[in-house]
Design a protein around this motif. Sequence first.
Motif, PDB file in Angstrom:
ATOM      1  N   ASN A  40       0.753  -0.930   0.122  1.00 54.09           N
ATOM      2  CA  ASN A  40      -0.129   0.299   0.008  1.00 54.09           C
ATOM      3  C   ASN A  40       0.732   1.225  -0.303  1.00 54.09           C
ATOM      4  O   ASN A  40       1.848   1.478   0.899  1.00 54.09           O
ATOM      5  N   GLY A  41       1.181   1.704  -1.153  1.00 52.15           N
ATOM      6  CA  GLY A  41       1.314   3.497  -0.668  1.00 52.15           C
ATOM      7  C   GLY A  41       2.279   3.307  -2.097  1.00 52.15           C
ATOM      8  O   GLY A  41       3.508   4.515  -1.828  1.00 52.15           O
ATOM      9  N   ALA A  42       2.850   2.220  -2.334  1.00 49.23           N
ATOM     10  CA  ALA A  42       4.135   1.887  -3.084  1.00 49.23           C
ATOM     11  C   ALA A  42       4.013   2.992  -4.580  1.00 49.23           C
ATOM     12  O   ALA A  42       5.350   3.216  -4.905  1.00 49.23           O
ATOM     13  N   GLY A  43       2.750   2.930  -5.267  1.00 47.48           N
ATOM     14  CA  GLY A  43       3.045   3.953  -5.840  1.00 47.48           C
ATOM     15  C   GLY A  43       1.950   3.145  -7.688  1.00 47.48           C
ATOM     16  O   GLY A  43       2.565   3.553  -8.454  1.00 47.48           O
ATOM     17  N   LYS A  44       1.485   1.943  -7.320  1.00 44.30           N
ATOM     18  CA  LYS A  44       1.332   1.428  -8.329  1.00 44.30           C
ATOM     19  C   LYS A  44       0.251   2.189  -8.715  1.00 44.30           C
ATOM     20  O   LYS A  44      -0.016   2.037 -10.777  1.00 44.30           O
ATOM     21  N   THR A  45      -1.109   2.362  -8.250  1.00 41.25           N
ATOM     22  CA  THR A  45      -1.821   3.700  -8.812  1.00 41.25           C
ATOM     23  C   THR A  45      -1.022   5.025  -9.685  1.00 41.25           C
ATOM     24  O   THR A  45      -1.975   4.903 -10.467  1.00 41.25           O
ATOM     25  N   THR A  46      -0.135   5.145  -9.157  1.00 43.97           N
ATOM     26  CA  THR A  46       0.586   6.155  -9.985  1.00 43.97           C
ATOM     27  C   THR A  46       0.664   5.900 -11.347  1.00 43.97           C
ATOM     28  O   THR A  46       1.015   6.519 -11.874  1.00 43.97           O
ATOM     29  N   ILE A  47       1.276   4.234 -11.654  1.00 40.89           N
ATOM     30  CA  ILE A  47       1.950   4.124 -12.415  1.00 40.89           C
ATOM     31  C   ILE A  47       1.067   3.649 -13.269  1.00 40.89           C
ATOM     32  O   ILE A  47       1.259   4.164 -14.089  1.00 40.89           O
ATOM     33  N   VAL A  48      -0.595   3.523 -12.737  1.00 45.07           N
ATOM     34  CA  VAL A  48      -1.693   3.207 -13.451  1.00 45.07           C
ATOM     35  C   VAL A  48      -2.254   5.007 -14.574  1.00 45.07           C
ATOM     36  O   VAL A  48      -2.372   4.972 -15.647  1.00 45.07           O
ATOM     37  N   LYS A  49      -1.636   5.631 -13.067  1.00 45.60           N
ATOM     38  CA  LYS A  49      -2.440   6.649 -13.887  1.00 45.60           C
ATOM     39  C   LYS A  49      -1.609   7.583 -14.768  1.00 45.60           C
ATOM     40  O   LYS A  49      -1.801   8.227 -16.233  1.00 45.60           O
ATOM     41  N   ILE A  50       0.406   7.641 -14.741  1.00 47.70           N
ATOM     42  CA  ILE A  50       0.639   7.561 -15.743  1.00 47.70           C
ATOM     43  C   ILE A  50       0.379   7.065 -17.088  1.00 47.70           C
ATOM     44  O   ILE A  50       0.406   7.896 -17.916  1.00 47.70           O
ATOM     45  N   LEU A  51      -0.256   6.496 -16.999  1.00 44.26           N
ATOM     46  CA  LEU A  51       0.333   4.709 -18.162  1.00 44.26           C
ATOM     47  C   LEU A  51      -0.842   5.495 -18.802  1.00 44.26           C
ATOM     48  O   LEU A  51      -1.168   5.062 -20.218  1.00 44.26           O
ATOM     49  N   THR A  52      -2.264   5.594 -18.238  1.00 46.56           N
ATOM     50  CA  THR A  52      -3.898   5.978 -18.845  1.00 46.56           C
ATOM     51  C   THR A  52      -3.623   7.005 -19.285  1.00 46.56           C
ATOM     52  O   THR A  52      -4.736   7.302 -19.498  1.00 46.56           O
ATOM     53  N   THR A  53      -2.888   7.739 -18.946  1.00 46.49           N
ATOM     54  CA  THR A  53      -3.037   9.573 -19.630  1.00 46.49           C
ATOM     55  C   THR A  53      -3.466  10.324 -18.393  1.00 46.49           C
ATOM     56  O   THR A  53      -4.217  11.460 -18.545  1.00 46.49           O
ATOM     57  N   LEU A  54      -4.021   9.909 -17.426  1.00 45.05           N
ATOM     58  CA  LEU A  54      -4.900  10.332 -16.297  1.00 45.05           C
ATOM     59  C   LEU A  54      -3.829  11.522 -15.191  1.00 45.05           C
ATOM     60  O   LEU A  54      -4.230  12.756 -14.320  1.00 45.05           O
ATOM     61  N   LEU A  55      -2.062  10.882 -15.696  1.00 46.94           N
ATOM     62  CA  LEU A  55      -1.539  11.953 -14.405  1.00 46.94           C
ATOM     63  C   LEU A  55      -0.472  11.842 -14.993  1.00 46.94           C
ATOM     64  O   LEU A  55       0.311  11.693 -15.914  1.00 46.94           O
ATOM     65  N   LYS A  56       0.390  13.111 -15.081  1.00 46.28           N
ATOM     66  CA  LYS A  56       1.871  13.336 -16.041  1.00 46.28           C
ATOM     67  C   LYS A  56       3.100  12.997 -15.022  1.00 46.28           C
ATOM     68  O   LYS A  56       2.479  13.730 -13.848  1.00 46.28           O
TER      69      LYS A  56
END
Length: 253
Positions: A40-56
Motif C-alpha cells: 500500500n502506498g508503493a506508487g502502483k496507482t500513480t504508475i497506472v494513472k501515468i500510463l493511462t494519461t490521467l497524470l503527468k
Amino acid sequence: MKDIAIQVKDLKKSFKTTEVLKGVDFEARRGDIFALLGSNGAGKTTIVKILTTLLKHDGGTAVVNGFDVASKPDYVRQSISLTGQFAAVDEILTGRENLIMIAKLRHLKNPRQVADDLLNRFGLTDAADRRVSTYSGGMRRRLDIAMSLIGKPQLIFLDEPTTGLDPEARIEAWKIVKELADGGTTVFLTTQYLDEAEQLADRIAILHKGRIIANGTLEELKKLFPPAKTEYVEKQPSLEEIFLAIIGKKEGK
Ligand SMILES: Nc1ncnc2c1ncn2[C@@H]1O[C@H](COP(=O)(O)OP(=O)(O)O)[C@@H](O)[C@H]1O
Ligand SMILES: [Mg+2]
C-alpha cells in the motif's frame, strides 16, 4: 519474442516534496498478464494513472501500444481501457443500463446486444435489471471489468482488481482475468497480494521504495531466493482452501 505493449524507462514522479517514483523501469509484452506488485502506498496507482494519461510524470518515458503517453495521449487513450481501484459504475442505474451507456458513449452500433453478451459472459444476466446499489462487491467488480471491455481494447489496466473482495469473488475475478488473457488481451494489473501475482501473472515486477527491485517470471523470481529446505510434513490446507471447501467452490473452477 512478443511485441512490447508497455515500455517504461526511468519514470519519475513526485507529489510536492514526496518522491514517489524514483526511476522506474519495466516492459510488459503484448498478450501477457503483467503484475505490478507493491505494498500500500508503493506508487502502483500513480504508475497506472501515468500510463493511462490521467497524470503527468516528471521525468523518464512511458510508451503504451507504441505511443508516448506525454506526446500522444489521445492515441494511448484510444488503445486502452482502465478499471480503477474503486468501481466506476453508476449505482442508480441497473447493470444493463451501465453497460448500454458505455456502449453508446463508445458509439457502438448495437449497444443492447453488446450489453446482453457481456451480462451473459460475466454471469450477471439474472441481476441485469437490478440497480447496482443492490449488487455485492464481487458483482460490482465483474460489472466494472465488463464495462472496461466494451469496444474490445487490446490492453486493459486493472488497478487492484480483487482488493476488498471475499475469497469466492476473488477467484471469480481471477478466472475472468485469465479468460481475457486467453482471448489475446494484454492485462496490466496491480496487486498487493503475492498469491494473486503468483496465480495470474506471466511476468511480475515488484515496486518498492520508488523503484522496481525485481522483475521476471515467477520461476525467475524464485531463483533469486535461496532454495527452500525440504521438509517432510503433511501439507495442511490453507484457511482459504478450507473456507472454499466449506462453501463448495474449488480454485480454478
Ligand atoms: N495526488 C496526490 N497528492 C499527493 N500525494 C499523493 C497523490 N497521489 C498519491 N500520493 C502519494 O503517493 C504515494 C503512492 O500512492 P499510490 O500510487 O496511490 O500507491 P499505491 O497505489 O501503490 O497504494 C502515497 O504515499 C500517496 O500518499
Ligand atoms: Mg493504489
